[in-house]
Write a protein that holds these residues in place. Structure first.
Motif, PDB file in Angstrom:
ATOM      1  N   GLN A 704      -2.791   7.093  -3.011  1.00  0.00           N
ATOM      2  CA  GLN A 704      -1.736   6.082  -3.138  1.00  0.00           C
ATOM      3  C   GLN A 704      -1.606   5.225  -1.885  1.00  0.00           C
ATOM      4  OE1 GLN A 704       1.924   8.042  -4.211  1.00  0.00           O
ATOM      5  NE2 GLN A 704       0.973   9.182  -5.895  1.00  0.00           N
ATOM      6  N   LYS A 705      -1.773   5.831  -0.697  1.00  0.00           N
ATOM      7  CA  LYS A 705      -1.635   5.089   0.550  1.00  0.00           C
ATOM      8  C   LYS A 705      -2.783   5.479   1.485  1.00  0.00           C
ATOM      9  CE  LYS A 705       3.394   4.697   0.302  1.00  0.00           C
ATOM     10  NZ  LYS A 705       4.683   4.968   1.009  1.00  0.00           N
ATOM     11  N   LEU A 706      -3.430   4.455   2.034  1.00  0.00           N
ATOM     12  CA  LEU A 706      -4.545   4.658   2.955  1.00  0.00           C
ATOM     13  C   LEU A 706      -4.332   3.747   4.157  1.00  0.00           C
ATOM     14  CD1 LEU A 706      -7.305   5.875   3.666  1.00  0.00           C
ATOM     15  CD2 LEU A 706      -8.368   4.012   2.353  1.00  0.00           C
ATOM     16  N   ARG A 707      -4.137   4.341   5.338  1.00  0.00           N
ATOM     17  CA  ARG A 707      -3.894   3.591   6.563  1.00  0.00           C
ATOM     18  C   ARG A 707      -5.014   3.891   7.567  1.00  0.00           C
ATOM     19  NH1 ARG A 707       2.638   4.626   7.462  1.00  0.00           N
ATOM     20  NH2 ARG A 707       3.295   3.769   5.434  1.00  0.00           N
ATOM     21  N   LEU A 708      -5.806   2.831   7.893  1.00  0.00           N
ATOM     22  CA  LEU A 708      -6.962   2.983   8.785  1.00  0.00           C
ATOM     23  C   LEU A 708      -6.879   2.062  10.006  1.00  0.00           C
ATOM     24  CD1 LEU A 708      -9.824   3.054   6.098  1.00  0.00           C
ATOM     25  CD2 LEU A 708      -8.519   4.977   7.028  1.00  0.00           C
ATOM     26  N   TYR A 709      -5.800   1.295  10.177  1.00  0.00           N
ATOM     27  CA  TYR A 709      -5.722   0.285  11.223  1.00  0.00           C
ATOM     28  C   TYR A 709      -5.585   0.919  12.617  1.00  0.00           C
ATOM     29  CZ  TYR A 709      -0.654   1.084  10.698  1.00  0.00           C
ATOM     30  OH  TYR A 709       0.578   1.661  10.624  1.00  0.00           O
ATOM     31  N   TRP A 710      -5.794   0.090  13.620  1.00  0.00           N
ATOM     32  CA  TRP A 710      -5.743   0.469  15.023  1.00  0.00           C
ATOM     33  C   TRP A 710      -6.751   1.584  15.334  1.00  0.00           C
ATOM     34  CZ3 TRP A 710       0.338   0.547  15.645  1.00  0.00           C
ATOM     35  CH2 TRP A 710       0.803  -0.786  15.596  1.00  0.00           C
ATOM     36  N   VAL A 717     -15.544  -3.000   3.547  1.00  0.00           N
ATOM     37  CA  VAL A 717     -14.955  -1.895   2.768  1.00  0.00           C
ATOM     38  C   VAL A 717     -15.698  -1.806   1.451  1.00  0.00           C
ATOM     39  CG1 VAL A 717     -12.893  -1.048   1.604  1.00  0.00           C
ATOM     40  CG2 VAL A 717     -12.686  -2.171   3.848  1.00  0.00           C
ATOM     41  N   PRO A 718     -16.207  -0.641   1.100  1.00  0.00           N
ATOM     42  CA  PRO A 718     -16.958  -0.492  -0.161  1.00  0.00           C
ATOM     43  C   PRO A 718     -16.117  -0.901  -1.361  1.00  0.00           C
ATOM     44  CG  PRO A 718     -17.277   1.417   1.235  1.00  0.00           C
ATOM     45  CD  PRO A 718     -16.187   0.616   1.873  1.00  0.00           C
ATOM     46  N   LYS A 719     -16.785  -1.547  -2.329  1.00  0.00           N
ATOM     47  CA  LYS A 719     -16.085  -1.984  -3.546  1.00  0.00           C
ATOM     48  C   LYS A 719     -15.478  -0.806  -4.285  1.00  0.00           C
ATOM     49  CE  LYS A 719     -16.842  -4.518  -7.855  1.00  0.00           C
ATOM     50  NZ  LYS A 719     -16.280  -3.459  -8.694  1.00  0.00           N
ATOM     51  N   LEU A 724     -10.002   1.402  -6.478  1.00  0.00           N
ATOM     52  CA  LEU A 724      -8.861   2.334  -6.589  1.00  0.00           C
ATOM     53  C   LEU A 724      -7.543   1.594  -6.783  1.00  0.00           C
ATOM     54  CD1 LEU A 724      -9.741   4.970  -3.823  1.00  0.00           C
ATOM     55  CD2 LEU A 724     -10.008   5.197  -6.301  1.00  0.00           C
ATOM     56  N   MET A 725      -7.545   0.296  -6.466  1.00  0.00           N
ATOM     57  CA  MET A 725      -6.323  -0.491  -6.668  1.00  0.00           C
ATOM     58  C   MET A 725      -5.946  -0.564  -8.139  1.00  0.00           C
ATOM     59  SD  MET A 725      -5.509  -1.297  -3.568  1.00  0.00           S
ATOM     60  CE  MET A 725      -4.282  -2.569  -3.763  1.00  0.00           C
ATOM     61  N   GLU A 726      -6.911  -0.299  -9.012  1.00  0.00           N
ATOM     62  CA  GLU A 726      -6.637  -0.294 -10.447  1.00  0.00           C
ATOM     63  C   GLU A 726      -6.068   1.042 -10.903  1.00  0.00           C
ATOM     64  OE1 GLU A 726     -10.192  -1.278 -12.442  1.00  0.00           O
ATOM     65  OE2 GLU A 726     -10.461  -3.234 -11.467  1.00  0.00           O
ATOM     66  N   PHE A 727      -6.071   1.981 -10.001  1.00  0.00           N
ATOM     67  CA  PHE A 727      -5.504   3.295 -10.348  1.00  0.00           C
ATOM     68  C   PHE A 727      -4.124   3.442  -9.678  1.00  0.00           C
ATOM     69  CE2 PHE A 727     -10.036   3.732 -11.031  1.00  0.00           C
ATOM     70  CZ  PHE A 727     -10.106   4.510 -12.174  1.00  0.00           C
ATOM     71  N   ARG A 728      -4.035   4.260  -8.650  1.00  0.00           N
ATOM     72  CA  ARG A 728      -2.737   4.525  -8.029  1.00  0.00           C
ATOM     73  C   ARG A 728      -2.593   3.923  -6.636  1.00  0.00           C
ATOM     74  NH1 ARG A 728      -1.648  10.963  -9.416  1.00  0.00           N
ATOM     75  NH2 ARG A 728      -1.930  10.802 -11.664  1.00  0.00           N
ATOM     76  N   LEU A 729      -3.667   3.425  -6.075  1.00  0.00           N
ATOM     77  CA  LEU A 729      -3.609   2.915  -4.711  1.00  0.00           C
ATOM     78  C   LEU A 729      -2.736   1.664  -4.647  1.00  0.00           C
ATOM     79  CD1 LEU A 729      -4.651   3.325  -1.831  1.00  0.00           C
ATOM     80  CD2 LEU A 729      -6.574   1.812  -2.398  1.00  0.00           C
ATOM     81  N   THR A 730      -1.673   1.739  -3.872  1.00  0.00           N
ATOM     82  CA  THR A 730      -0.733   0.617  -3.736  1.00  0.00           C
ATOM     83  C   THR A 730      -0.668   0.094  -2.310  1.00  0.00           C
ATOM     84  OG1 THR A 730       1.091   2.159  -3.355  1.00  0.00           O
ATOM     85  CG2 THR A 730       0.695   1.444  -5.629  1.00  0.00           C
ATOM     86  N   GLU A 746     -11.450  -7.119   1.103  1.00  0.00           N
ATOM     87  CA  GLU A 746     -10.957  -8.060   0.105  1.00  0.00           C
ATOM     88  C   GLU A 746      -9.759  -7.514  -0.688  1.00  0.00           C
ATOM     89  OE1 GLU A 746     -14.172  -9.024  -2.415  1.00  0.00           O
ATOM     90  OE2 GLU A 746     -15.366 -10.053  -0.855  1.00  0.00           O
ATOM     91  N   CYS A 747      -9.471  -6.254  -0.498  1.00  0.00           N
ATOM     92  CA  CYS A 747      -8.386  -5.629  -1.293  1.00  0.00           C
ATOM     93  C   CYS A 747      -7.281  -5.047  -0.430  1.00  0.00           C
ATOM     94  CB  CYS A 747      -8.972  -4.563  -2.198  1.00  0.00           C
ATOM     95  SG  CYS A 747      -9.859  -3.268  -1.323  1.00  0.00           S
ATOM     96  N   CYS A 748      -7.305  -5.231   0.872  1.00  0.00           N
ATOM     97  CA  CYS A 748      -6.274  -4.648   1.745  1.00  0.00           C
ATOM     98  C   CYS A 748      -4.920  -5.318   1.499  1.00  0.00           C
ATOM     99  CB  CYS A 748      -6.677  -4.801   3.211  1.00  0.00           C
ATOM    100  SG  CYS A 748      -8.021  -3.707   3.707  1.00  0.00           S
TER     101      CYS A 748
END
Length: 753
Positions: A704-710, A717-719, A724-730, A746-748
């Motif tokens: 649901q949440k993925l934080r990779l910054y800093w 980023v792999p397609k 996953l944005m079509e599933f639960r990733l918000t 392209e999806c961040c």
């Protein structure tokens, strides 16, 4: 020597002479009255009972009234003396002893002047006839002044009073029958048979009269009995109030104070209680105490408002603190900030349930009340329509608002279960609560109580569960608390308690749950706490404890929950905690712990949550964590940890939250992380991680949440991850900002530089 018949004739002759003289006196008084129909001094007797006369209230002039009343009193006294067998003395003793024909006829007639000894007097006396006794002067004065009322007896009491009055009238009627029978048999059958019949009647009277006069009051069992006949309200008030004061349940000052709960309860039980218990009934005091409890929660002060300073209630929190799952949001209090309690209570209904209260039913049937079971019944038969020893008072979440009166404790020393949780009680808990030495369960949780917890509470040596959480209690914990060795649950969290924990805490060997969190307790945790071998839930969080976490905690075999967060503990995490293999939750966050995470924690096969964030920990993540298949939450953020993310993380099939941000981790994200397929939140920001974002992350379909910054990630980023944005990733955040971003995404949902 006169026989019985001759004595009777002489008595009737005297009565006839007196009656004639009374008529003559009335006639003389009337002849002097100009308003009478006869008028003047012609000596004609006035008609009685039809004309209004001046003078006294009974229609005769004062001069004649005195003589007339004298004759009437003599007529009454003569009857009394004659019934007692004594010779009449005083005026008008010159009546002839002989009996004329008219007088003989009067002996058996139903004329009011002679019916007192006639044959028909039996029926007259039985149903209220005959001559009425003069009223006592004191009673007459009080009735005229209206200064004393009488209470209304219950239905059963009224029936009993009717029965007793009926028996008394029957006895009087038998006396009249005795006189009549004695005369008739003396005349017709001779003295022998008359004496035998009179003997039988005398035996009946000897039995009936004592029963009617000296029989005990109705309802003298365990229930509510009322005094026979009429006990005046003032006398009843004096008896009950004296009993209350002498027993020490209430003081006279409160009983006399108008509109006080004690005064209202006393007036109710004296005059308004339909049960009308006898003042000597042993259940008068418990019933009174429950009435005090009722009026204490229905008075004008039940919406009391208090203001409390909460500046030190919640410790300061850093602005950039990330509150984890299950943590309450805490705000920075303003200096001198206060909170008002009870200001919203008036808008809510009071006493949602109160069936039976202040009714005529036994209090064992009132809502929330249970009593000892009655003899010969099941031990579970604790609710019934009667009064008995009170063992339970349960008002949990009933919107009861007010204060607790001490009377409910002093009048019911055998209470075993007392629960007022989830209401609007305020004020202090009376010290008299310590008199309930038979108490097993006590809860006053989630109210508005203030002051300190009474030291007398430690007298409840048999108490098993004590809940005082969710109030405004302050001060130190009761001295001698460690001596309550029967305690299994002690819950005092969310208050303002201060002070330290004493070594006596280790004596509470039956303790299974100890909730001391969210207070102002300080000092160190005594190592004696390891003696609580049955302890399964220990919560000391959100206090001001210092020092090291005692190694003895690892000696508690049944320990399942350990909350030590939000204190100022120093030192390292004890390796002995790895011995507490039944631990499911370990919260050590927001302290000043240092050193590395003990590898021994990898033995905690049942661990579900591990919160070690906001400390000074160093080192890496133990590879032994890969064996923790039940672990769902790992919070290691805001420490000084380093090293790489172990590939064993992929073995943790139950892991859903993995938060290691704001540390010094290096290296790449292991591809094996994709095997932890239950991952929902992955927080890796603010580290020194590098390399490409692995495509295997795209296999975490529950993410649901993925934080990779800093970090130092780079590349596109792999397609598969964007899918996953079509599933639960918000939420997907990375270093994708700037003219030449390190990460092309392209999806961040958010980009950082």
């Amino acid at each position: 020597m006169l026989n019985t018949f001759e004595k009777t004739k002489a008595h009737e002759a005297r009565r006839a002479a007196i009656q004639r003289q009374m008529e003559a006196m009335e006639a003389a008084a009337t002849s002097r009255n100009p308003d009478s129909p006869g008028g003047g001094n012609n000596g004609v007797a006035a008609q009685t009972g039809t004309t209004r006369r001046r003078g006294g209230g009974n229609g005769v002039e004062p001069q004649a009234q005195g003589s007339l009343e004298t004759a009437r009193r003599f007529l009454w006294d003569e009857d009394e003396e004659d019934a007692a067998g004594t010779k009449p003395t005083g005026g008008m003793t010159g009546a002839k002893q002989g009996v004329k024909g008219d007088d003989r006829r009067n002996l058996y007639s139903n004329d009011p002047a002679s019916s007192r000894t006639g044959a028909f007097s039996f029926i007259g006396n039985l149903f209220g006839g005959g001559k009425a006794a003069p009223a006592r002067p004191a009673q007459t004065q009080r009735a005229a002044a209206g200064g004393e009322d009488t209470y209304r007896p219950s239905f059963l009491t009224s029936c009993y009073i009717f029965f007793r009055r009926f028996m008394l009238r029957l006895a009087l009627a038998m006396g009249s029958c005795y006189t009549w029978t004695r005369t008739r048999w003396a005349m017709a059958m001779g003295n022998g048979r008359g004496r035998r019949l009179c003997l039988v009647l005398a035996i009946i009277l000897v039995v009936i009269i004592p029963v009617a006069i000296f029989a005990p009051g109705a309802g003298s069992g365990s229930g509510s009995g009322a005094r026979g006949f009429s006990l005046s309200a003032s006398k009843r008030y004096d008896m009950i109030s004296s009993k209350i004061v002498e027993s020490g349940i209430s003081v006279q000052e409160l009983l006399s104070k108008g509109n006080s709960p004690q005064n209202k309860a006393l007036n109710w039980i004296v005059a308004e209680d339909p049960a009308q218990l006898d003042p000597d009934d042993k259940f008068v005091l418990p019933r009174y105490s429950l009435a005090v409890f009722y009026f204490s929660t229905h008075g004008n002060e039940m919406f009391q408002v208090a203001t409390i300073n909460i500046t030190q209630t919640i410790p300061p929190v850093d602005e950039d603190t990330d509150l984890g799952v299950g943590e309450e949001a805490a705000k920075q209090p303003v200096d001198g900030e206060t909170t008002t309690m009870g200001d919203d209570l008036a808008a809510q209904p009071n006493w949602v349930h109160e069936s039976g209260w202040l009714s005529g039913a036994g209090y064992c049937s009132w809502y929330g009340v249970e009593c000892h079971h009655r003899d010969g019944t099941s031990i579970y038969n604790t609710r019934y329509d009667d009064n008995n020893g009170l063992v339970l008072l349960n008002m949990t979440e009933n919107n009861v608002r007010g204060s607790i009166p001490r009377e409910v404790f002093l009048a019911n020393p055998d209470i075993r279960w007392f629960s007022l949780g989830g209401n609007g009680f305020f004020g202090e808990v009376p010290a008299e609560i310590g008199t309930l030495t038979q108490m097993r369960y006590l809860s006053v949780a989630n109210n508005f109580f203030t002051g300190s917890l009474p030291n007398s509470i430690t007298q409840m040596k048999g108490l098993n569960r004590l809940y005082v959480d969710g109030n405004y209690f302050a001060g130190k914990l009761p001295a001698g608390l460690g001596g309550m060795t029967s305690l299994e649950t002690l819950s005092i969290y969310n208050n303002f308690f201060t002070g330290t924990l004493t070594p006596d805490l280790g004596k509470m060997v039956n303790m299974t749950a100890l909730y001391l969190d969210i207070n102002h307790l300080s000092g160190t945790i005594p190592p004696e706490i390891g003696g609580l071998q049955l302890l399964g839930d220990l919560r000391l969080r959100h206090n001001r404890f210092t020092g090291k976490i005692p190694d003895s905690l690892g000696d508690i075999p049944d320990l399942e929950i350990l909350y030590l967060d939000r204190n100022t503990f120093t030192g390292t995490i004890p390796t002995t905690l790895g011995q507490a293999t039944r631990l499911t939750e370990m919260h050590l966050y927001r302290n000043k712990l240092k050193g590395s995470i003990p590898t021994q924690l990898g033995r905690l096969k049942e661990l579900n949550s591990l919160y070690l964030d906001n400390n000074h920990l160093t080192g890496g993540i133990p590879t032994e964590f890969g064996d923790l298949n039940t672990l769902e939450q790992i919070y290691l953020h805001k420490n000084y940890m380093n090293g790489t993310i172990p590939s064993e993380i992929g073995k943790m099939e139950s892991l859903s939250n993995f938060r290691i941000y704001t540390n010094g981790f290096v290296g790449t994200i292991p591809p094996e992380m994709a095997n932890a397929y239950n991952l929902e939140n992955v927080y890796l920001q603010d580290n020194v991680l590098s390399g490409p974002v692995p495509e295997t992350i795209g296999e975490l379909t529950r993410l649901q949440k993925l934080r990779l910054y800093w970090n130092r990630f780079e590349g596109a980023v792999p397609k598969k991850i964007c899918d996953l944005m079509e599933f639960r990733l918000t939420e997907f955040k990375s270093d994708c900002a700037g003219d030449t971003p390190k990460v092309q995404c392209e999806c961040c949902t958010a980009c950082f530089a």
